[in-house]
Design a protein around this motif. Structure first.
Motif, PDB file in Angstrom:
ATOM      1  N   LEU A  35     -28.968 -28.390  24.440  1.00  0.00           N
ATOM      2  CA  LEU A  35     -27.649 -28.246  24.500  1.00  0.00           C
ATOM      3  C   LEU A  35     -27.666 -26.791  24.071  1.00  0.00           C
ATOM      4  O   LEU A  35     -28.282 -25.877  23.354  1.00  0.00           O
ATOM      5  N   LEU A  36     -26.486 -26.088  24.485  1.00  0.00           N
ATOM      6  CA  LEU A  36     -25.947 -24.804  24.238  1.00  0.00           C
ATOM      7  C   LEU A  36     -24.856 -24.939  23.119  1.00  0.00           C
ATOM      8  O   LEU A  36     -24.232 -25.879  23.168  1.00  0.00           O
ATOM      9  N   ASP A  37     -24.776 -23.741  22.371  1.00  0.00           N
ATOM     10  CA  ASP A  37     -23.805 -23.616  21.392  1.00  0.00           C
ATOM     11  C   ASP A  37     -22.550 -23.170  22.177  1.00  0.00           C
ATOM     12  O   ASP A  37     -22.311 -21.899  22.175  1.00  0.00           O
ATOM     13  N   ARG A  38     -21.725 -24.264  22.842  1.00  0.00           N
ATOM     14  CA  ARG A  38     -20.540 -23.585  23.442  1.00  0.00           C
ATOM     15  C   ARG A  38     -19.437 -24.928  23.373  1.00  0.00           C
ATOM     16  O   ARG A  38     -19.907 -26.047  23.313  1.00  0.00           O
ATOM     17  N   PRO A  39     -18.272 -24.751  23.525  1.00  0.00           N
ATOM     18  CA  PRO A  39     -17.273 -25.736  23.388  1.00  0.00           C
ATOM     19  C   PRO A  39     -17.556 -26.898  24.724  1.00  0.00           C
ATOM     20  O   PRO A  39     -18.165 -26.618  25.706  1.00  0.00           O
ATOM     21  N   MET A  40     -17.167 -28.021  24.326  1.00  0.00           N
ATOM     22  CA  MET A  40     -17.132 -29.015  25.528  1.00  0.00           C
ATOM     23  C   MET A  40     -16.726 -28.854  26.682  1.00  0.00           C
ATOM     24  O   MET A  40     -17.484 -29.031  27.587  1.00  0.00           O
ATOM     25  N   GLN A  78     -28.820 -21.377  16.991  1.00  0.00           N
ATOM     26  CA  GLN A  78     -29.555 -22.528  16.839  1.00  0.00           C
ATOM     27  C   GLN A  78     -28.922 -23.430  15.570  1.00  0.00           C
ATOM     28  O   GLN A  78     -28.622 -24.422  15.543  1.00  0.00           O
ATOM     29  N   GLN A  79     -28.660 -22.362  14.487  1.00  0.00           N
ATOM     30  CA  GLN A  79     -28.243 -23.030  13.457  1.00  0.00           C
ATOM     31  C   GLN A  79     -26.646 -23.333  13.530  1.00  0.00           C
ATOM     32  O   GLN A  79     -26.371 -24.590  13.026  1.00  0.00           O
ATOM     33  N   ARG A  80     -25.869 -22.748  14.300  1.00  0.00           N
ATOM     34  CA  ARG A  80     -24.498 -23.391  14.592  1.00  0.00           C
ATOM     35  C   ARG A  80     -24.392 -24.573  15.417  1.00  0.00           C
ATOM     36  O   ARG A  80     -23.748 -25.705  15.106  1.00  0.00           O
ATOM     37  N   LEU A  81     -25.666 -24.667  16.460  1.00  0.00           N
ATOM     38  CA  LEU A  81     -25.449 -25.939  17.153  1.00  0.00           C
ATOM     39  C   LEU A  81     -26.103 -27.307  16.063  1.00  0.00           C
ATOM     40  O   LEU A  81     -25.484 -28.249  16.406  1.00  0.00           O
ATOM     41  N   PHE A  82     -27.000 -27.107  15.385  1.00  0.00           N
ATOM     42  CA  PHE A  82     -27.488 -27.798  14.406  1.00  0.00           C
ATOM     43  C   PHE A  82     -26.393 -28.366  13.591  1.00  0.00           C
ATOM     44  O   PHE A  82     -26.204 -29.544  13.275  1.00  0.00           O
ATOM     45  N   LYS A  83     -25.570 -27.338  12.919  1.00  0.00           N
ATOM     46  CA  LYS A  83     -24.429 -27.757  12.132  1.00  0.00           C
ATOM     47  C   LYS A  83     -23.433 -28.645  12.865  1.00  0.00           C
ATOM     48  O   LYS A  83     -22.774 -29.611  12.308  1.00  0.00           O
ATOM     49  N   SER A  84     -23.385 -28.407  13.994  1.00  0.00           N
ATOM     50  CA  SER A  84     -22.183 -29.173  15.090  1.00  0.00           C
ATOM     51  C   SER A  84     -22.965 -30.496  15.177  1.00  0.00           C
ATOM     52  O   SER A  84     -22.252 -31.456  15.194  1.00  0.00           O
TER      53      SER A  84
END
Length: 144
Positions: A35-40, A78-84
């Motif tokens: 997954l990428l750290d971006r909006p749905m 990667q941290q932002r994505l993990f938190k989400s």
């Protein structure tokens, strides 16, 4: 399942299903595309399928973090994505697994421990602790 292994990111392009057999248990493992750290609304069809599989099927999510930067994504992304992912699912059932520990110094992934405890750190040659931890987790589940 036979995953593709290559020196570039996003080798998983669809859902890969495999099984881990241990004594009386058979654990189904689903490898989803990254997954990428971006909006749905900016996610492609492959990412949407991965999220659907995770949200509908997963009882435990292994978030694989790459501290080597070979994925092309910064530690912060990667941290932002993990938190989400933690917010989306029960945080207790989201494990942080640091991969490629044979390619980096420990300092490079200790930073991640500040946002969440590291469940495991593994290398290509040493994934046995992950298997053991998964089996122990399954044994503790109430549906066993």
């Amino acid at each position: 399942s036979t995953p593709e292994i290559a020196p570039y990111p996003f080798t998983t392009k669809g859902l890969k299903v495999g099984f881990l057999k241990e004594k009386y248990w058979t654990i189904q493992i689903i490898d989803t595309p990254g997954l990428l750290d971006r909006p749905m609304e900016k996610q492609n069809e492959i990412e949407k399928k991965a999220l659907a599989a995770i949200s509908k099927l997963a009882q435990l999510v292994l978030f694989i973090f790459d501290p080597s930067y070979s994925s092309g994504f910064s530690m912060e992304a990667q941290q932002r994505l993990f938190k989400s992912i933690q917010l989306e699912f029960d945080a207790a059932n989201v494990w942080l697994v640091i991969s490629k520990t044979d390619l980096v110094e420990a300092e490079q992934y200790r930073e991640f421990a500040k946002i969440s405890p590291i469940t495991l750190a593994v290398s290509r040659e040493n994934i046995a602790p992950l298997r053991e931890k998964l089996v122990e987790w399954v044994k503790r589940q109430p549906w066993q």
